[in-house]
Write a protein that holds these residues in place. Structure first.
Motif, PDB file in Angstrom:
ATOM      1  N   MET A   1       0.839  -1.167   0.000  1.00  0.00           N
ATOM      2  CA  MET A   1       0.000   0.000   0.000  1.00  0.00           C
ATOM      3  C   MET A   1       0.884   1.230   0.000  1.00  0.00           C
ATOM      4  SD  MET A   1      -2.982  -1.126   2.674  1.00  0.00           S
ATOM      5  CE  MET A   1      -1.866  -1.714   3.928  1.00  0.00           C
ATOM      6  N   THR A   3       0.823   5.223   0.273  1.00  0.00           N
ATOM      7  CA  THR A   3       0.036   6.415   0.563  1.00  0.00           C
ATOM      8  C   THR A   3       0.895   7.656   0.732  1.00  0.00           C
ATOM      9  OG1 THR A   3       0.112   5.988   2.932  1.00  0.00           O
ATOM     10  CG2 THR A   3      -1.751   5.060   1.735  1.00  0.00           C
ATOM     11  N   TYR A  19      -6.847  -1.142   7.363  1.00  0.00           N
ATOM     12  CA  TYR A  19      -6.200   0.152   7.129  1.00  0.00           C
ATOM     13  C   TYR A  19      -6.893   0.975   6.032  1.00  0.00           C
ATOM     14  CZ  TYR A  19      -2.496   3.602   6.634  1.00  0.00           C
ATOM     15  OH  TYR A  19      -1.787   4.759   6.576  1.00  0.00           O
ATOM     16  N   PRO A  20      -7.097   0.428   4.825  1.00  0.00           N
ATOM     17  CA  PRO A  20      -7.752   1.251   3.798  1.00  0.00           C
ATOM     18  C   PRO A  20      -9.192   1.623   4.163  1.00  0.00           C
ATOM     19  CG  PRO A  20      -6.894  -0.794   2.843  1.00  0.00           C
ATOM     20  CD  PRO A  20      -6.687  -0.857   4.313  1.00  0.00           C
ATOM     21  N   HIS A  23      -9.120   4.503   6.890  1.00  0.00           N
ATOM     22  CA  HIS A  23      -8.598   5.772   6.389  1.00  0.00           C
ATOM     23  C   HIS A  23      -9.274   6.215   5.089  1.00  0.00           C
ATOM     24  CE1 HIS A  23      -5.514   5.935   9.477  1.00  0.00           C
ATOM     25  NE2 HIS A  23      -5.370   4.628   9.290  1.00  0.00           N
ATOM     26  N   GLU A  24     -10.322   5.469   4.687  1.00  0.00           N
ATOM     27  CA  GLU A  24     -11.110   5.791   3.501  1.00  0.00           C
ATOM     28  C   GLU A  24     -10.243   5.969   2.256  1.00  0.00           C
ATOM     29  OE1 GLU A  24     -13.953   8.887   4.317  1.00  0.00           O
ATOM     30  OE2 GLU A  24     -14.588   7.928   6.175  1.00  0.00           O
ATOM     31  N   LEU A  25      -9.315   5.029   2.066  1.00  0.00           N
ATOM     32  CA  LEU A  25      -8.430   5.062   0.908  1.00  0.00           C
ATOM     33  C   LEU A  25      -9.043   4.302  -0.256  1.00  0.00           C
ATOM     34  CD1 LEU A  25      -5.079   4.234   2.730  1.00  0.00           C
ATOM     35  CD2 LEU A  25      -5.931   6.483   2.057  1.00  0.00           C
ATOM     36  N   GLU A  26      -8.782   4.778  -1.474  1.00  0.00           N
ATOM     37  CA  GLU A  26      -9.183   4.036  -2.662  1.00  0.00           C
ATOM     38  C   GLU A  26      -8.225   2.861  -2.835  1.00  0.00           C
ATOM     39  OE1 GLU A  26      -8.939   6.958  -5.769  1.00  0.00           O
ATOM     40  OE2 GLU A  26     -11.058   7.448  -5.561  1.00  0.00           O
ATOM     41  N   ARG A  38     -15.358  -0.459  -2.009  1.00  0.00           N
ATOM     42  CA  ARG A  38     -15.037  -0.270  -0.586  1.00  0.00           C
ATOM     43  C   ARG A  38     -15.697  -1.392   0.212  1.00  0.00           C
ATOM     44  NH1 ARG A  38     -13.754   3.195   3.607  1.00  0.00           N
ATOM     45  NH2 ARG A  38     -15.362   3.456   5.163  1.00  0.00           N
TER      46      ARG A  38
END
Length: 54
Positions: A1, A3, A19-20, A23-26, A38
């Motif tokens: 990952m 970031t 984790y994604p 943290h609202e990660l794509e 998601r």
């Protein structure tokens, strides 16, 4: 990952489900051409993992 640039963030260990999501990660497909939906970590995931994935 990935970031952040490697020189600012090295050695971070995180859980790939939590984790994604926290943290609202794509999350991209392996070829980088698309996005994965998601998904909340499943209820059967290790309950000892902090919700932040760290």
């Amino acid at each position: 990952m990935c970031t952040a640039p490697a020189e600012t963030r090295t050695g971070l260990l995180a859980f790939s489900l939590h984790y994604p999501h926290h943290h609202e990660l794509e999350v991209h497909t392996l070829d980088g051409r698309g996005l994965l939906p998601r998904r909340e970590p499943p209820p059967w995931a290790n309950p000892n993992i902090d919700p932040s994935g760290l």
